[in-house]
Write an enzyme that holds these catalytic residues in place. Structure first.
Site, PDB file in Angstrom:
ATOM      1  N   HIS A  38      10.206  32.748 -67.699  1.00  0.00           N
ATOM      2  CA  HIS A  38      10.343  31.530 -66.911  1.00  0.00           C
ATOM      3  C   HIS A  38      11.355  30.585 -67.552  1.00  0.00           C
ATOM      4  O   HIS A  38      11.484  30.539 -68.780  1.00  0.00           O
ATOM      5  CB  HIS A  38       9.003  30.799 -66.801  1.00  0.00           C
ATOM      6  CG  HIS A  38       8.200  31.199 -65.608  1.00  0.00           C
ATOM      7  ND1 HIS A  38       7.806  30.307 -64.642  1.00  0.00           N
ATOM      8  CD2 HIS A  38       7.728  32.405 -65.221  1.00  0.00           C
ATOM      9  CE1 HIS A  38       7.118  30.941 -63.705  1.00  0.00           C
ATOM     10  NE2 HIS A  38       7.048  32.226 -64.046  1.00  0.00           N
ATOM     11  N   GLY A 105      12.112  36.804 -57.843  1.00  0.00           N
ATOM     12  CA  GLY A 105      12.187  35.494 -58.448  1.00  0.00           C
ATOM     13  C   GLY A 105      11.611  34.346 -57.646  1.00  0.00           C
ATOM     14  O   GLY A 105      11.137  34.499 -56.525  1.00  0.00           O
ATOM     15  N   GLU A 106      11.671  33.162 -58.268  1.00  0.00           N
ATOM     16  CA  GLU A 106      11.197  31.925 -57.660  1.00  0.00           C
ATOM     17  C   GLU A 106      12.267  30.853 -57.814  1.00  0.00           C
ATOM     18  O   GLU A 106      12.954  30.789 -58.835  1.00  0.00           O
ATOM     19  CB  GLU A 106       9.913  31.429 -58.341  1.00  0.00           C
ATOM     20  CG  GLU A 106       8.778  32.414 -58.363  1.00  0.00           C
ATOM     21  CD  GLU A 106       8.743  33.239 -59.643  1.00  0.00           C
ATOM     22  OE1 GLU A 106       9.451  32.875 -60.616  1.00  0.00           O
ATOM     23  OE2 GLU A 106       8.023  34.255 -59.670  1.00  0.00           O
ATOM     24  N   ASN A 109      12.585  28.724 -61.109  1.00  0.00           N
ATOM     25  CA  ASN A 109      13.357  29.146 -62.273  1.00  0.00           C
ATOM     26  C   ASN A 109      14.830  29.391 -61.977  1.00  0.00           C
ATOM     27  O   ASN A 109      15.694  29.160 -62.832  1.00  0.00           O
ATOM     28  CB  ASN A 109      12.765  30.445 -62.835  1.00  0.00           C
ATOM     29  CG  ASN A 109      11.328  30.284 -63.250  1.00  0.00           C
ATOM     30  OD1 ASN A 109      11.006  29.420 -64.047  1.00  0.00           O
ATOM     31  ND2 ASN A 109      10.454  31.110 -62.685  1.00  0.00           N
ATOM     32  N   GLY A 173       4.373  42.270 -50.937  1.00  0.00           N
ATOM     33  CA  GLY A 173       4.269  42.587 -49.522  1.00  0.00           C
ATOM     34  C   GLY A 173       4.848  43.955 -49.247  1.00  0.00           C
ATOM     35  O   GLY A 173       5.386  44.626 -50.143  1.00  0.00           O
ATOM     36  N   ALA A 176       8.852  44.542 -50.132  1.00  0.00           N
ATOM     37  CA  ALA A 176       9.123  44.655 -51.566  1.00  0.00           C
ATOM     38  C   ALA A 176       8.475  45.899 -52.156  1.00  0.00           C
ATOM     39  O   ALA A 176       9.039  46.546 -53.053  1.00  0.00           O
ATOM     40  CB  ALA A 176       8.631  43.406 -52.284  1.00  0.00           C
TER      41      ALA A 176
END
Length: 317
Positions: A38, A105-106, A109, A173, A176
């Site tokens: 992170h 990712g998010e 970050n 999901g 992915a």
């Protein structure tokens, strides 16, 4: 029979604490390590965010356990050619005990470098291309690549392990998960869902390893444990795609006001009930996972590791 590992949280602990936890995990009988990657913690209460590659270098000298990132995003914040170099060096330093876990990712970050945060479909396209780039670089040969999302010019990794670094792909999901089945050396998910494991295996994953992880809060006072989880990790109970799209710890703090202590009681193992801890990890074993990692949220790390060494791990298959 699954292997059971410990999940190091870079969001909640500094480098020295993570190294000490890894040592305690090895002494307690855990068989492997996960470590998060992170730039920010999820909220300010967690309060840490060391650079994972520096910590992995220290871990390689402190313990003999296998190590895997869970997970690195090799698409926006760091170019895949640089992630490949970091992963190859980690594999060399660990004597081949390193696996690269990757995901899409998010925003929390990745948006810190100033670019737009792509939609999920594009993020998965970027991840697939990044994996292709990294695999070519792991050969030690010179690579030039002009793709849809990445350019690499005359790049060669001179420090590479004897075998290419395995790349496990995270998926929550179906889309992915299908990507993981198609291009991954393994599958990572945090949900003990047997149908997704079957989807991965039948979609091309076959017998490749499936890994999952969970968080618990060991404490001799269950209600104190609930309060600890609510204070530190309420973000994990936010619904939908919020975890991928909220851009800062402050936004997560605002959103997690919707999470109640009752929601924590219903969704997290809190306290020192041996059967509850064993049942939580067995959910992953029953769903067909090969590796299961557990993270201790609360402050009593030594108590947690003694508890798992003497009472929990001996009861697991």
């Amino acid at each position: 029979m699954p292997e059971y590992g410990y999940f190091l949280s870079c969001e909640q602990f500094g480098p020295a604490e993570l190294i000490e936890q890894a040592r305690m995990a090895e002494q307690a009988g855990f068989q492997a390590l996960w470590i998060s990657d992170h730039y920010h913690p999820w909220n300010d209460e967690q309060g840490q965010s060391p650079f994972v590659w520096s910590v992995i270098g220290a871990l390689s000298q402190a313990v003999s356990l296998p190590i895997e990132t869970a997970v690195t995003c090799p698409t926006v914040r760091i170019h895949p050619a640089v992630v490949a170099q970091a992963a190859a060096t980690s594999a060399v330093m660990t004597g081949g005990r390193f696996r690269l876990g990757v995901g899409s990712g998010e925003a929390l970050n990745e948006h810190v470098v100033g670019g737009a945060w792509p939609p999920a479909r594009v993020r998965l396209e970027m991840l697939e291309e990044a994996i292709e780039v990294m695999r070519r670089l792991f050969t030690g040969e010179q690579v030039t690549h002009h793709g849809t999302h990445y350019t690499v010019e005359n790049a060669r990794l001179y420090t590479v392990p004897d075998e290419p670094v395995p790349i496990d792909v995270s998926g929550f999901g179906p889309v992915a998960t299908d990507l993981a089945a198609r291009v991954g050396d393994g599958y990572i998910t945090m949900i003990p869902d047997a149908s997704m494991v079957e989807r991965y295996r039948s979609g091309g994953g076959g017998t490749k390893p499936v890994s999952g992880g969970t968080k618990v809060c060991y404490d001799t006072d269950p209600e104190a444990a609930v309060r600890t989880v609510h204070r530190l990790w309420a973000n994990e109970l936010l619904p939908g795609e919020l975890g991928q799209v909220l851009p800062s710890p402050k936004h997560f703090e605002q959103a997690q006001t919707l999470v109640t202590e009752d929601m924590v009681r219903e969704n997290r193992v809190c306290g020192d009930d041996v059967d509850a801890h064993v049942a939580e990890l067995k959910r992953f074993a029953d769903a067909g996972f090969d590796r299961v990692y557990v993270n201790q949220i609360g402050p009593d790390l030594r108590g947690f590791f003694d508890f798992y060494r003497t009472k929990v791990l001996p009861q697991l298959p």
